[in-house]
Design an enzyme around this catalytic site. Structure first.
Site, PDB file in Angstrom:
ATOM      1  N   GLY A  11       0.836  -1.197   0.000  1.00 29.29           N
ATOM      2  CA  GLY A  11       0.000   0.000   0.000  1.00 29.29           C
ATOM      3  C   GLY A  11       0.868   1.243   0.000  1.00 29.29           C
ATOM      4  O   GLY A  11       0.521   2.265   0.597  1.00 29.29           O
ATOM      5  N   ASP A  62      -2.172  -7.860  -5.010  1.00 38.40           N
ATOM      6  CA  ASP A  62      -3.181  -7.973  -3.949  1.00 38.40           C
ATOM      7  C   ASP A  62      -2.588  -8.826  -2.827  1.00 38.40           C
ATOM      8  O   ASP A  62      -2.408 -10.032  -2.991  1.00 38.40           O
ATOM      9  CB  ASP A  62      -4.443  -8.627  -4.525  1.00 38.40           C
ATOM     10  N   VAL A  63      -2.289  -8.198  -1.696  1.00 42.82           N
ATOM     11  CA  VAL A  63      -1.605  -8.928  -0.615  1.00 42.82           C
ATOM     12  C   VAL A  63      -2.469 -10.044  -0.021  1.00 42.82           C
ATOM     13  O   VAL A  63      -1.952 -10.933   0.647  1.00 42.82           O
ATOM     14  CB  VAL A  63      -1.122  -7.974   0.515  1.00 42.82           C
ATOM     15  N   ASN A  89       1.576  -2.240   5.370  1.00 40.54           N
ATOM     16  CA  ASN A  89       0.763  -1.032   5.531  1.00 40.54           C
ATOM     17  C   ASN A  89      -0.556  -1.105   4.774  1.00 40.54           C
ATOM     18  O   ASN A  89      -1.499  -0.374   5.099  1.00 40.54           O
ATOM     19  CB  ASN A  89       1.601   0.172   5.037  1.00 40.54           C
ATOM     20  N   SER A 141      -3.658   0.098  14.187  1.00 41.78           N
ATOM     21  CA  SER A 141      -4.445   1.325  14.383  1.00 41.78           C
ATOM     22  C   SER A 141      -4.826   1.415  15.853  1.00 41.78           C
ATOM     23  O   SER A 141      -4.972   0.380  16.527  1.00 41.78           O
ATOM     24  CB  SER A 141      -5.718   1.255  13.535  1.00 41.78           C
ATOM     25  N   TYR A 154     -12.648  -4.104  10.982  1.00 38.86           N
ATOM     26  CA  TYR A 154     -11.366  -3.391  10.948  1.00 38.86           C
ATOM     27  C   TYR A 154     -10.639  -3.513  12.296  1.00 38.86           C
ATOM     28  O   TYR A 154      -9.440  -3.798  12.350  1.00 38.86           O
ATOM     29  CB  TYR A 154     -11.658  -1.930  10.609  1.00 38.86           C
ATOM     30  N   ALA A 157      -9.239  -6.998  12.754  1.00 41.48           N
ATOM     31  CA  ALA A 157      -8.031  -7.197  11.937  1.00 41.48           C
ATOM     32  C   ALA A 157      -6.839  -6.486  12.575  1.00 41.48           C
ATOM     33  O   ALA A 157      -5.739  -7.040  12.654  1.00 41.48           O
ATOM     34  CB  ALA A 157      -8.271  -6.669  10.524  1.00 41.48           C
ATOM     35  N   LYS A 158      -7.059  -5.262  13.025  1.00 44.04           N
ATOM     36  CA  LYS A 158      -5.943  -4.475  13.566  1.00 44.04           C
ATOM     37  C   LYS A 158      -5.480  -5.034  14.919  1.00 44.04           C
ATOM     38  O   LYS A 158      -4.288  -5.008  15.236  1.00 44.04           O
ATOM     39  CB  LYS A 158      -6.337  -3.007  13.690  1.00 44.04           C
ATOM     40  N   ILE A 187      -5.194  10.146  10.895  1.00 45.58           N
ATOM     41  CA  ILE A 187      -4.190  10.696   9.977  1.00 45.58           C
ATOM     42  C   ILE A 187      -4.883  11.155   8.691  1.00 45.58           C
ATOM     43  O   ILE A 187      -5.791  10.477   8.187  1.00 45.58           O
ATOM     44  CB  ILE A 187      -3.121   9.624   9.626  1.00 45.58           C
TER      45      ILE A 187
HETATM   46  P1  NDP Z   1      -5.169   4.774   1.891  1.00 51.17           P
HETATM   47  O1  NDP Z   1      -6.540   4.297   1.627  1.00 51.17           O
HETATM   48  O2  NDP Z   1      -4.822   6.195   1.626  1.00 51.17           O
HETATM   49  O3  NDP Z   1      -4.125   3.852   1.070  1.00 51.17           O
HETATM   50  C1  NDP Z   1      -4.207   2.473   1.166  1.00 51.17           C
HETATM   51  C2  NDP Z   1      -3.125   1.826   0.319  1.00 51.17           C
HETATM   52  O4  NDP Z   1      -3.280   0.403   0.427  1.00 51.17           O
HETATM   53  C3  NDP Z   1      -3.283   2.157  -1.169  1.00 51.17           C
HETATM   54  O5  NDP Z   1      -1.991   2.353  -1.744  1.00 51.17           O
HETATM   55  C4  NDP Z   1      -3.935   0.898  -1.757  1.00 51.17           C
HETATM   56  O6  NDP Z   1      -3.581   0.647  -3.123  1.00 51.17           O
HETATM   57  C5  NDP Z   1      -3.323  -0.178  -0.868  1.00 51.17           C
HETATM   58  N1  NDP Z   1      -4.129  -1.411  -0.835  1.00 51.17           N
HETATM   59  C6  NDP Z   1      -5.447  -1.552  -0.538  1.00 51.17           C
HETATM   60  N2  NDP Z   1      -5.829  -2.830  -0.650  1.00 51.17           N
HETATM   61  C7  NDP Z   1      -4.721  -3.530  -1.041  1.00 51.17           C
HETATM   62  C8  NDP Z   1      -4.464  -4.885  -1.358  1.00 51.17           C
HETATM   63  N3  NDP Z   1      -5.422  -5.820  -1.283  1.00 51.17           N
HETATM   64  N4  NDP Z   1      -3.217  -5.243  -1.742  1.00 51.17           N
HETATM   65  C9  NDP Z   1      -2.224  -4.306  -1.826  1.00 51.17           C
HETATM   66  N5  NDP Z   1      -2.400  -3.019  -1.540  1.00 51.17           N
HETATM   67  C10 NDP Z   1      -3.633  -2.629  -1.159  1.00 51.17           C
HETATM   68  O7  NDP Z   1      -4.859   4.375   3.403  1.00 51.17           O
HETATM   69  P2  NDP Z   1      -4.022   5.128   4.559  1.00 51.17           P
HETATM   70  O8  NDP Z   1      -2.760   5.639   4.010  1.00 51.17           O
HETATM   71  O9  NDP Z   1      -4.931   6.016   5.289  1.00 51.17           O
HETATM   72  O10 NDP Z   1      -3.737   3.889   5.535  1.00 51.17           O
HETATM   73  C11 NDP Z   1      -2.570   3.105   5.458  1.00 51.17           C
HETATM   74  C12 NDP Z   1      -2.584   2.112   6.613  1.00 51.17           C
HETATM   75  O11 NDP Z   1      -2.663   2.814   7.843  1.00 51.17           O
HETATM   76  C13 NDP Z   1      -3.787   1.166   6.584  1.00 51.17           C
HETATM   77  O12 NDP Z   1      -3.391  -0.110   7.033  1.00 51.17           O
HETATM   78  C14 NDP Z   1      -4.740   1.807   7.575  1.00 51.17           C
HETATM   79  O13 NDP Z   1      -5.611   0.856   8.131  1.00 51.17           O
HETATM   80  C15 NDP Z   1      -3.759   2.342   8.602  1.00 51.17           C
HETATM   81  N6  NDP Z   1      -4.297   3.413   9.420  1.00 51.17           N
HETATM   82  C16 NDP Z   1      -4.734   4.595   8.852  1.00 51.17           C
HETATM   83  C17 NDP Z   1      -5.222   5.603   9.663  1.00 51.17           C
HETATM   84  C18 NDP Z   1      -5.673   6.916   9.127  1.00 51.17           C
HETATM   85  O14 NDP Z   1      -6.177   7.726   9.901  1.00 51.17           O
HETATM   86  N7  NDP Z   1      -5.548   7.185   7.838  1.00 51.17           N
HETATM   87  C19 NDP Z   1      -5.316   5.431  11.105  1.00 51.17           C
HETATM   88  C20 NDP Z   1      -4.836   4.171  11.585  1.00 51.17           C
HETATM   89  C21 NDP Z   1      -4.353   3.210  10.761  1.00 51.17           C
HETATM   90  P3  NDP Z   1      -4.168   1.581  -4.317  1.00 51.17           P
HETATM   91  O15 NDP Z   1      -3.468   2.900  -4.147  1.00 51.17           O
HETATM   92  O16 NDP Z   1      -3.785   0.877  -5.565  1.00 51.17           O
HETATM   93  O17 NDP Z   1      -5.642   1.679  -4.093  1.00 51.17           O
END
Ligand code: NDP
Length: 246
Positions: A11, A62-63, A89, A141, A154, A157-158, A187
């Site tokens: 991600g 796709d992880v 991530n 998270s 969610y 999972a976390k 964030i």
């Molecule tokens: P975003 O939605 O901005 O980005 C998610 C990323 O994950 C994207 O690059 C997406 O790919 C990729 N992704 C989604 N599904 C898959 C998959 N099946 N295989 C590979 N890649 C995948 O998320 P954030 O940056 O906000 O969050 C990042 C991490 O931080 C997550 O794990 C989230 O749960 C965690 N988090 C976020 C918080 C927040 O406030 N934002 C708070 C706490 C935790 P693509 O770009 O191609 O769609």
């Protein structure tokens, strides 16, 4: 510095993952970013990574798919070198109260957010053990620590990621491989951009630091856990949340 080391950030083309990838590249690591489908973001991120002078490439992967993630990790090792840094991530949300949450939404969130991390660790850890130096950081998270109404899938999972992190920390500590988790609070990314205004205001009111976190706040914590200086820290869950989940 991380020169000569190869990192995978799942991600890693948007939001928190992109900030982490860029921070690791600035520290000298060659970086592979995995993404689900956003090719434009992938191309833009790789261009930014290459500007730092390291090797970098994106894999659409796709992880949650065991075989696909295995194949991609093998390709990374062949093209960029053995993987010594893994940042799990990639994450998605499919929110809803238990009353309305479908089995499919529950399973999908668990498959990507938790099983995806298991797949990636399974495919990478022997490369780290052979080098007797490795770093795994799982992005959990604060919701995994506190629970959250409307996010049972969610949060499960976390919270699961925390157990996975601590178990792997115990398995790998003797081989020079640390495994830690970072728990962000609220964030500013595309993921939280979808929240209704009211929910954002309610969250803000609970943050002692009185501001929303930036992806870079999380990236710097990850970079610390990956550094040599953090070699004696393993099995830890580091909150980056402005005090939200104290
Ligand atoms: P975003 O939605 O901005 O980005 C998610 C990323 O994950 C994207 O690059 C997406 O790919 C990729 N992704 C989604 N599904 C898959 C998959 N099946 N295989 C590979 N890649 C995948 O998320 P954030 O940056 O906000 O969050 C990042 C991490 O931080 C997550 O794990 C989230 O749960 C965690 N988090 C976020 C918080 C927040 O406030 N934002 C708070 C706490 C935790 P693509 O770009 O191609 O769609």
């Amino acid at each position: 510095m991380l020169n000569g080391k190869t990192a995978i950030v799942t991600g890693g083309v948007r939001g928190i993952g992109r900030a982490i990838a860029l921070e690791l590249a600035r520290q000298g690591a060659d970086v592979a970013v995995f993404y689900a489908g956003n090719q434009a973001a992938a191309e833009q991120t790789v261009a930014q990574l290459l500007e730092t002078g390291v090797k970098a490439k994106a894999w659409q992967c796709d992880v949650s798919d065991f075989e696909a993630s295995k194949r991609c990790v093998e390709e990374v090792a062949k093209e960029l070198g053995p993987v010594q840094i893994l940042i799990n991530n990639a994450g998605i949300t499919r929110d809803g109260l238990m009353l309305t949450m479908s089995e499919e939404d529950y399973d999908r969130v668990l498959d990507v957010n938790l099983k995806g991390a298991f797949h990636m660790m399974k495919h990478c850890y022997s490369q780290m053990m052979r080098k007797r130096w490795g770093r795994v950081v799982n992005i959990t998270s604060v919701v995994g620590l506190m629970g959250n109404a409307g996010q049972a899938n969610y949060a499960a999972a976390k919270a699961g990621l925390v157990g996975l992190t601590k178990s792997m920390a115990r398995e790998l500590a003797g081989r020079g491989v640390t495994c830690n988790a970072v728990a962000p609070g609220y964030i500013d990314t595309d993921m939280t951009g979808q929240l209704p205004e009211k929910a954002k205001e309610a969250l803000m009111a609970q943050i002692p630091a009185k501001r929303i976190g930036r992806p870079e706040d999380v990236a710097r914590a990850v970079a610390f856990l990956v550094s040599d200086e953090a070699g004696y820290i393993t099995g830890e869950v580091l909150r980056v949340d402005g005090g939200l989940a104290m």
